[in-house]
Design an enzyme around this catalytic site. Sequence first.
Site, PDB file in Angstrom:
ATOM      1  N   CYS A  75      -4.803   2.585  -3.847  1.00  0.00           N
ATOM      2  CA  CYS A  75      -3.624   3.011  -3.060  1.00  0.00           C
ATOM      3  C   CYS A  75      -2.456   2.049  -3.237  1.00  0.00           C
ATOM      4  CB  CYS A  75      -3.945   3.151  -1.578  1.00  0.00           C
ATOM      5  SG  CYS A  75      -5.122   4.445  -1.261  1.00  0.00           S
TER       6      CYS A  75
ATOM      7  N   HIS B 186       0.868  -1.177   0.000  1.00  0.00           N
ATOM      8  CA  HIS B 186       0.000   0.000   0.000  1.00  0.00           C
ATOM      9  C   HIS B 186       0.909   1.232   0.000  1.00  0.00           C
ATOM     10  CE1 HIS B 186      -2.735   2.954   1.878  1.00  0.00           C
ATOM     11  NE2 HIS B 186      -3.732   2.166   1.504  1.00  0.00           N
TER      12      HIS B 186
ATOM     13  N   LYS C  80     -10.559  -0.145  10.483  1.00  0.00           N
ATOM     14  CA  LYS C  80     -10.777  -1.350   9.660  1.00  0.00           C
ATOM     15  C   LYS C  80     -11.143  -2.542  10.543  1.00  0.00           C
ATOM     16  CE  LYS C  80      -7.300   0.170   6.371  1.00  0.00           C
ATOM     17  NZ  LYS C  80      -7.781   0.494   5.027  1.00  0.00           N
TER      18      LYS C  80
ATOM     19  N   GLN D  87      -4.697  -4.911   6.883  1.00  0.00           N
ATOM     20  CA  GLN D  87      -5.713  -5.826   6.341  1.00  0.00           C
ATOM     21  C   GLN D  87      -5.752  -7.163   7.072  1.00  0.00           C
ATOM     22  OE1 GLN D  87      -7.972  -4.886   4.408  1.00  0.00           O
ATOM     23  NE2 GLN D  87      -7.086  -2.969   3.648  1.00  0.00           N
TER      24      GLN D  87
ATOM     25  N   ASP E 276       2.917  -4.397   8.178  1.00  0.00           N
ATOM     26  CA  ASP E 276       1.735  -3.568   7.987  1.00  0.00           C
ATOM     27  C   ASP E 276       0.526  -4.495   8.097  1.00  0.00           C
ATOM     28  OD1 ASP E 276      -0.493  -2.410   6.889  1.00  0.00           O
ATOM     29  OD2 ASP E 276       0.505  -1.629   5.104  1.00  0.00           O
TER      30      ASP E 276
HETATM   31  N1  PMP Z   1      -1.754  -0.545   4.634  1.00  0.00           N
HETATM   32  C1  PMP Z   1      -2.715  -1.273   4.052  1.00  0.00           C
HETATM   33  C2  PMP Z   1      -2.397  -2.650   3.563  1.00  0.00           C
HETATM   34  C3  PMP Z   1      -3.994  -0.741   3.923  1.00  0.00           C
HETATM   35  O1  PMP Z   1      -4.953  -1.443   3.332  1.00  0.00           O
HETATM   36  C4  PMP Z   1      -4.263   0.554   4.432  1.00  0.00           C
HETATM   37  C5  PMP Z   1      -5.639   1.194   4.297  1.00  0.00           C
HETATM   38  N2  PMP Z   1      -6.237   1.066   3.057  1.00  0.00           N
HETATM   39  C6  PMP Z   1      -3.222   1.254   5.031  1.00  0.00           C
HETATM   40  C7  PMP Z   1      -1.986   0.675   5.123  1.00  0.00           C
HETATM   41  C8  PMP Z   1      -3.430   2.632   5.581  1.00  0.00           C
HETATM   42  O2  PMP Z   1      -4.312   2.615   6.661  1.00  0.00           O
HETATM   43  P1  PMP Z   1      -4.841   3.983   7.285  1.00  0.00           P
HETATM   44  O3  PMP Z   1      -5.377   4.781   6.142  1.00  0.00           O
HETATM   45  O4  PMP Z   1      -5.892   3.559   8.239  1.00  0.00           O
HETATM   46  O5  PMP Z   1      -3.672   4.652   7.924  1.00  0.00           O
END
Ligand code: PMP
Length: 402
Positions: A344, A112, A212, A189, A186
């Site tokens: 993203c 991401h 999430k 998910q 990270d």
């Molecule tokens: N890493 C991953 C794999 C994600 O899916 C996301 C959110 N789409 C993020 C990081 C970022 O999370 P946040 O916007 O809650 O900081």
Amino acid sequence: MRDEFPIFRNHPEWIYLDSAATAHKPQCVIDALAKFYAEDYATVHRAVYRPSLKATEQYNEARATAARFVHATAEEIIFTRGTTDAINLVAQSYGRTFLKPGDEILISEMEHHSNIVPWQMAAKYIGAHLRYIPMNDQGILEWKGRITPKTKLVSLAHVSNVTGTINPIAEIGKAAHAVGAKLLVDGAQAAPHLKIDVQELQCDFYAFSGHKCYGPTGIGVLYGKKALLEAMPPVQGGGDMIERVELENTTYQPPPLRFEAGTPIIGPAIALKEALEFIERHREADFLLPYATERLQAIPSLRIIGTAPHKGPILTFDIEGIHPLDIATLLDLKNIAIRSGHLCAQPLLRKFGLTAAARASFGLYNTREEVDQFADALTEIAIKSSRDVRVSSRCSHKQEQR
Ligand code: PMP
């Protein structure tokens, strides 16, 4: 499960398939947040009056729950604004302090943007090199042989937000530690769906977002190994992160407070406790991926992006002849919410030859009937678009003949 989420009482017609972006909130989380503001609200740490002591107690309990959730100790849990905030904290604090010019930071093509951009920024600042683990056509990381003595930090998704791939973190952690590198995971998910054990995963840092995990926005968790956090400098100053402030110099609190500058994110942290306990009670209800995969595989012009054998409940796809934004718009007309666009993860999509894709992701409130309605709607869209493609190619053929 659906009944536990008031949003679906207010909108019974909604089929929400975008939980990978953010998840809806069960009644218990909404109640916890409302109760705190209505009955118990006060600041934490600073005051001696009883409401403040009670708020502090609840805030500490939330930290203890987050620690239990990932199998760590409370002093290893920092409350952040989310995953992005947590990764930036490590990149700025650990990265800028312990990485040297010429060191290698290893991430992957499936990350991401929140696990790419902070490392690009850190690498530029430090003079370090950013390297990428490639990914095959199934969406599986080809990581073996990529971790070398030059690697000082590895940062990878536990579960990809596009392909859904569950990465073999424990194995990678072992290989990273064998060369003296640190591993950040990270878990944005993964935390809503998998049992997280940072000891088993052999990671040094683990980041995830509350929103999430059926919790509020604005709260996230960074786990860091105690010894590492103790050696790391704060990235923000002010509030309860100080021990003593002189005109010329300041000494800091030990972790985790050192990393929580300003008035903390009290209410959302307290409600996050409820959300994490909710997940622990209901994780086994997360069962829709195999059925949804089977239904989508039956649609002829549909390609699933990411076909690893071990996946989180995420299905990214494209349909020949129709743009993902159009797919999402047509589904929206039937009250079905999916995500479309670059998700993203632009480097990952480019790897699959795409600039945009469509993504359905599942949460505890989704049902088999919803998957059927979604798959039926997609089938209709796919049939219509393949008919349109045939018609338009016949038209252009006629025009060419003319
Ligand atoms: N890493 C991953 C794999 C994600 O899916 C996301 C959110 N789409 C993020 C990081 C970022 O999370 P946040 O916007 O809650 O900081």
